[in-house]
Scaffold this active site. Structure first.
Site, PDB file in Angstrom:
ATOM      1  N   LYS A 204       0.012  15.421 -15.670  1.00 53.46           N
ATOM      2  CA  LYS A 204       0.022  14.330 -14.694  1.00 53.46           C
ATOM      3  C   LYS A 204      -1.336  13.623 -14.685  1.00 53.46           C
ATOM      4  O   LYS A 204      -1.422  12.410 -14.702  1.00 53.46           O
ATOM      5  CB  LYS A 204       0.368  14.903 -13.308  1.00 53.46           C
ATOM      6  CG  LYS A 204       0.541  13.865 -12.255  1.00 53.46           C
ATOM      7  CD  LYS A 204       0.945  14.515 -10.942  1.00 53.46           C
ATOM      8  CE  LYS A 204       0.754  13.534  -9.802  1.00 53.46           C
ATOM      9  NZ  LYS A 204       0.957  14.154  -8.495  1.00 53.46           N
ATOM     10  N   GLU A 210      -7.108  23.034 -19.908  1.00 55.16           N
ATOM     11  CA  GLU A 210      -6.265  23.799 -20.827  1.00 55.16           C
ATOM     12  C   GLU A 210      -5.453  22.864 -21.720  1.00 55.16           C
ATOM     13  O   GLU A 210      -5.381  23.017 -22.946  1.00 55.16           O
ATOM     14  CB  GLU A 210      -5.301  24.701 -20.032  1.00 55.16           C
ATOM     15  CG  GLU A 210      -5.958  25.836 -19.265  1.00 55.16           C
ATOM     16  CD  GLU A 210      -6.499  25.431 -17.893  1.00 55.16           C
ATOM     17  OE1 GLU A 210      -6.582  24.214 -17.607  1.00 55.16           O
ATOM     18  OE2 GLU A 210      -6.851  26.344 -17.123  1.00 55.16           O
ATOM     19  N   GLY A 265       3.034  18.144  -9.159  1.00 54.94           N
ATOM     20  CA  GLY A 265       3.210  18.824 -10.444  1.00 54.94           C
ATOM     21  C   GLY A 265       4.321  19.856 -10.415  1.00 54.94           C
ATOM     22  O   GLY A 265       5.163  19.918 -11.309  1.00 54.94           O
ATOM     23  N   ARG A 266       4.364  20.685  -9.370  1.00 56.21           N
ATOM     24  CA  ARG A 266       5.354  21.771  -9.325  1.00 56.21           C
ATOM     25  C   ARG A 266       6.758  21.267  -8.979  1.00 56.21           C
ATOM     26  O   ARG A 266       7.706  22.048  -8.954  1.00 56.21           O
ATOM     27  CB  ARG A 266       4.889  22.862  -8.359  1.00 56.21           C
ATOM     28  CG  ARG A 266       4.495  22.353  -6.994  1.00 56.21           C
ATOM     29  CD  ARG A 266       3.708  23.396  -6.207  1.00 56.21           C
ATOM     30  NE  ARG A 266       3.209  22.889  -4.940  1.00 56.21           N
ATOM     31  CZ  ARG A 266       2.064  22.240  -4.786  1.00 56.21           C
ATOM     32  NH1 ARG A 266       1.290  22.012  -5.825  1.00 56.21           N
ATOM     33  NH2 ARG A 266       1.688  21.824  -3.597  1.00 56.21           N
ATOM     34  N   GLU A 351       1.637  27.911  -4.555  1.00 56.22           N
ATOM     35  CA  GLU A 351       0.751  26.745  -4.601  1.00 56.22           C
ATOM     36  C   GLU A 351       1.106  25.791  -3.450  1.00 56.22           C
ATOM     37  O   GLU A 351       0.253  25.060  -2.956  1.00 56.22           O
ATOM     38  CB  GLU A 351       0.865  26.021  -5.956  1.00 56.22           C
ATOM     39  CG  GLU A 351      -0.272  25.052  -6.195  1.00 56.22           C
ATOM     40  CD  GLU A 351      -0.366  24.555  -7.636  1.00 56.22           C
ATOM     41  OE1 GLU A 351      -1.438  24.687  -8.244  1.00 56.22           O
ATOM     42  OE2 GLU A 351       0.636  24.031  -8.153  1.00 56.22           O
ATOM     43  N   HIS A 382      13.387  50.284 -14.075  1.00 53.85           N
ATOM     44  CA  HIS A 382      12.792  51.395 -14.820  1.00 53.85           C
ATOM     45  C   HIS A 382      11.273  51.317 -14.816  1.00 53.85           C
ATOM     46  O   HIS A 382      10.607  51.927 -15.656  1.00 53.85           O
ATOM     47  CB  HIS A 382      13.356  51.411 -16.244  1.00 53.85           C
ATOM     48  CG  HIS A 382      14.844  51.596 -16.239  1.00 53.85           C
ATOM     49  ND1 HIS A 382      15.443  52.826 -16.205  1.00 53.85           N
ATOM     50  CD2 HIS A 382      15.839  50.679 -16.167  1.00 53.85           C
ATOM     51  CE1 HIS A 382      16.761  52.666 -16.153  1.00 53.85           C
ATOM     52  NE2 HIS A 382      17.026  51.369 -16.122  1.00 53.85           N
ATOM     53  N   LYS A 509     -11.922  25.548 -10.995  1.00 45.81           N
ATOM     54  CA  LYS A 509     -12.062  24.599 -12.112  1.00 45.81           C
ATOM     55  C   LYS A 509     -13.505  24.102 -12.198  1.00 45.81           C
ATOM     56  O   LYS A 509     -14.091  24.024 -13.290  1.00 45.81           O
ATOM     57  CB  LYS A 509     -11.159  23.380 -11.896  1.00 45.81           C
ATOM     58  CG  LYS A 509      -9.676  23.650 -11.994  1.00 45.81           C
ATOM     59  CD  LYS A 509      -8.921  22.317 -11.830  1.00 45.81           C
ATOM     60  CE  LYS A 509      -7.444  22.543 -11.628  1.00 45.81           C
ATOM     61  NZ  LYS A 509      -6.700  21.314 -11.336  1.00 45.81           N
TER      62      LYS A 509
HETATM   63  O1  F6P Z   1      -4.517  23.388 -11.218  1.00 41.94           O
HETATM   64  C1  F6P Z   1      -3.309  23.243 -10.592  1.00 41.94           C
HETATM   65  C2  F6P Z   1      -2.555  22.073 -11.097  1.00 41.94           C
HETATM   66  O2  F6P Z   1      -3.125  20.898 -10.650  1.00 41.94           O
HETATM   67  C3  F6P Z   1      -1.100  22.158 -10.730  1.00 41.94           C
HETATM   68  O3  F6P Z   1      -0.859  21.702  -9.463  1.00 41.94           O
HETATM   69  C4  F6P Z   1      -0.468  21.365 -11.817  1.00 41.94           C
HETATM   70  O4  F6P Z   1       0.902  21.618 -11.927  1.00 41.94           O
HETATM   71  C5  F6P Z   1      -1.261  21.830 -13.008  1.00 41.94           C
HETATM   72  O5  F6P Z   1      -2.557  22.030 -12.523  1.00 41.94           O
HETATM   73  C6  F6P Z   1      -1.262  20.908 -14.177  1.00 41.94           C
HETATM   74  O6  F6P Z   1      -1.792  19.652 -13.829  1.00 41.94           O
HETATM   75  P1  F6P Z   1      -1.621  18.408 -14.782  1.00 41.94           P
HETATM   76  O7  F6P Z   1      -0.163  18.124 -14.912  1.00 41.94           O
HETATM   77  O8  F6P Z   1      -2.363  17.285 -14.128  1.00 41.94           O
HETATM   78  O9  F6P Z   1      -2.213  18.761 -16.107  1.00 41.94           O
END
Ligand code: F6P
Length: 544
Positions: A204, A210, A265-266, A351, A382, A509
């Site tokens: 987003k 990452e 995002g979620r 979250e 198990h 972060k």
């Molecule tokens: O760090 C949390 C977060 O902002 C989430 O809310 C989100 O889903 C994820 O990182 C990924 O964010 P983006 O879609 O901006 O890369």
């Protein structure tokens, strides 16, 4: 007035005290009609919550709490496009993404034209890949798709991609990469043919560390293998609310699919973030997924509170957390295809509602979200179910199963369902000392029996709900996810918090970006605490 000071809250507290000694065995013995009054169904979903430690009066009192919290007003505000995500000054309109008609949320603010035009573009893009018409830089058809994203830009599509594997395109491989750890991307790249691979950069913000690092590594790999930087525009697409950043990365305009600041995002799997899933299952199945979610949206908006599935699920969670004192909730799918569902729910719930400050900026007067955890139920039996049965902790469980299997090996599905039903019954009803004694007395001496007996008693009274789906089809899964989304929203309203921001993820972060340069520059390590300095020193020695 805080919700805990309300008459509705106090009435529930008084009721809890009167119920405390009642065991689930007694609840069932007292009321033969219990299952009828404490279960709901919605299209292909049966929700049996008769094994929760509650009765119909509990539910009525909890419903009064939802009214006290003015859930109806908040729901109208969300569906009306008001900026209920106050700390980010945003509307919350993921429900728009499931719709097929506008105007929505209204004439004043109609997001449907951009939602529908993006969906049409996604469908054309997905169809072109599925049919083999989309060609890479060297003229060969795209056959592998790699979604690079994390959190909400990974978990939803990945979870559904696994859940709907049985209807996925047989000749297309769709992969998900989220982790910074090269151990995820490096081995995958070894298996891919750069001439036939498409990377979807799902972010987003298009700044997430990452995702950007994985995307840069993938781009470098592609250019190195195809020998031309111009190849990037044929092998990358972006799913983002920041198209200008995707353009700078080298992605061409017609491969940039937008989402908007009103999609959290979620809650974004219904948007362009779902493109990898749409490519896998096809636009028709994706439309069915949206339709299932939209049906649940309508149910949530219109069903009476006592029969409102997301709300009842939310109220059960409030009861277990705030009145019975549960601190965690186990999610136990009895379905291999739902193996990523617990991870998806962890983000959705924790979250959203893992907060201790209310929407008004004041500390909450009560606990909010419990720790959500879970694993495939049959495997868990198990491993950790011992603790659920005899560990002495209150751990409410959500059992989830599909009646029909997409992989019908003889006898497997029946055995799986039997185990699912057995576990919730065993957790609820346990085994008394008298029952254990009578069983053991058939094969043991009296003395040996008394030594062993305490170990053979199961206290029971462990509450659970069972969500039984007719099958894992897109429509039912759409409804299931929307069910949990609205549960989260309703709980957030009752707890008085903002379910749609996530400030708690920011600190880590920022600290990570200040620590990174100190890994190879000892002078920079001095600013950190003694523990971090020690970790950096050790790492530096071993990196060298
Ligand atoms: O760090 C949390 C977060 O902002 C989430 O809310 C989100 O889903 C994820 O990182 C990924 O964010 P983006 O879609 O901006 O890369």
């Amino acid at each position: 007035m805080t919700i805990t000071a309300s008459a509705a809250w106090k009435a529930i507290e008084a009721h809890r005290q009167s119920l405390s000694p009642v065991h689930l065995r007694d609840f069932f013995a007292r009321d033969p009609g219990r299952v009828a009054s404490l279960s709901l169904s919605f299209e292909g979903i049966l929700f049996d919550f008769s094994k929760q430690r509650m009765d119909s009066t509990t539910l009525d009192l909890l419903v009064a709490l939802a009214r006290e919290a003015r859930l109806d007003e908040w729901t109208a505000r969300m569906f009306g496009g008001e900026r209920i995500n106050a700390s980010e000054d945003r509307s919350v309109l993921h429900v728009a993404l499931r719709r097929s008609t506008g105007p929505f949320p209204g004439e004043h603010l109609d997001v449907m034209p951009e939602v529908l035009s993006t969906r049409r573009r996604m469908e054309a893009f997905a169809d072109a890949i599925r049919s083999g018409q989309m060609l890479g830089f060297t003229g060969q058809p795209i056959r592998s798709v790699v979604n690079i994203g994390i959190g909400g830009s990974d978990l939803g599509p990945k979870m559904l991609g696994c859940a709907l594997r049985s209807i996925s395109h047989p000749a297309l491989a769709v992969h998900y990469v989220s982790n910074l750890d090269g151990a995820q991307l490096a081995p995958l790249l070894q298996t891919l043919d750069p001439r036939t691979t498409l990377f979807l950069v799902a972010s987003k913000t298009f700044t997430t560390q990452e995702t950007m690092l994985n995307a840069q590594t993938a781009r470098a790999w592609l250019v190195a293998n195809l020998g031309d930087a111009a190849a990037v525009s044929r092998h990358f697409a972006a799913l983002t609310a920041k198209p200008e950043r995707a353009r700078t990365f080298g992605i061409r305009d017609d491969a940039i699919f937008p989402l908007w600041d009103w999609v959290g995002g979620r809650f974004s799997l219904w948007s362009a973030v779902g493109l990898a899933l749409m490519i896998a299952i096809g636009p028709h199945a994706f439309a069915d997924l949206l339709a299932g979610a939209e049906r649940m949206d309508e149910h949530f908006r219109s069903a009476p509170y006592e029969r409102n599935l997301p709300l009842v699920m939310a109220l059960i969670g409030i009861w277990n957390t705030n009145f019975l004192g549960a601190t965690s909730n186990a999610v136990l799918p009895y379905n291999e295809s739902l193996k990523y569902f617990p991870a998806f729910l962890q983000q959705l719930e924790m979250e959203s509602n893992g907060k201790s400050v209310g929407i008004d900026g004041q500390p909450l007067a009560c606990a909010s979200n419990p720790i959500v955890w879970g694993e495939l139920g049959n495997n868990g039996q198990h491993a950790f179910f011992q603790l659920l049965h005899q560990g002495g902790r209150l751990v409410p469980c959500d059992f989830i199963a599909a009646v029909r299997s997409d992989y019908p090996l003889p006898g497997h599905q029946e055995a799986l369902l039997a185990n699912c039903f057995a576990q919730s019954a065993a957790l609820a009803f346990g085994k008394t000392a008298a029952e254990a004694r009578s069983e053991l007395s058939r094969s043991m001496s009296a003395e040996a029996l008394e030594t062993l007996l305490p170990h053979k008693v199961f206290p029971g009274n462990q509450p659970s709900s069972t969500l039984l789906l007719s099958r894992l089809d897109p429509q039912t899964l759409g409804a299931l996810i929307a069910l949990y989304e609205h549960k989260v929203f309703a709980q957030g309203v009752i707890w008085g918090l903002n379910s749609f921001d996530q400030w708690g993820v920011e600190l880590g972060k920022a600290v990570a970006s200040s620590i990174l340069p100190a890994l190879d520059n000892p002078a920079l390590a001095e600013q950190f605490d003694a523990s971090t300095r020690g970790l950096l020193n050790f790492s530096r020695q071993h990196l060298a």
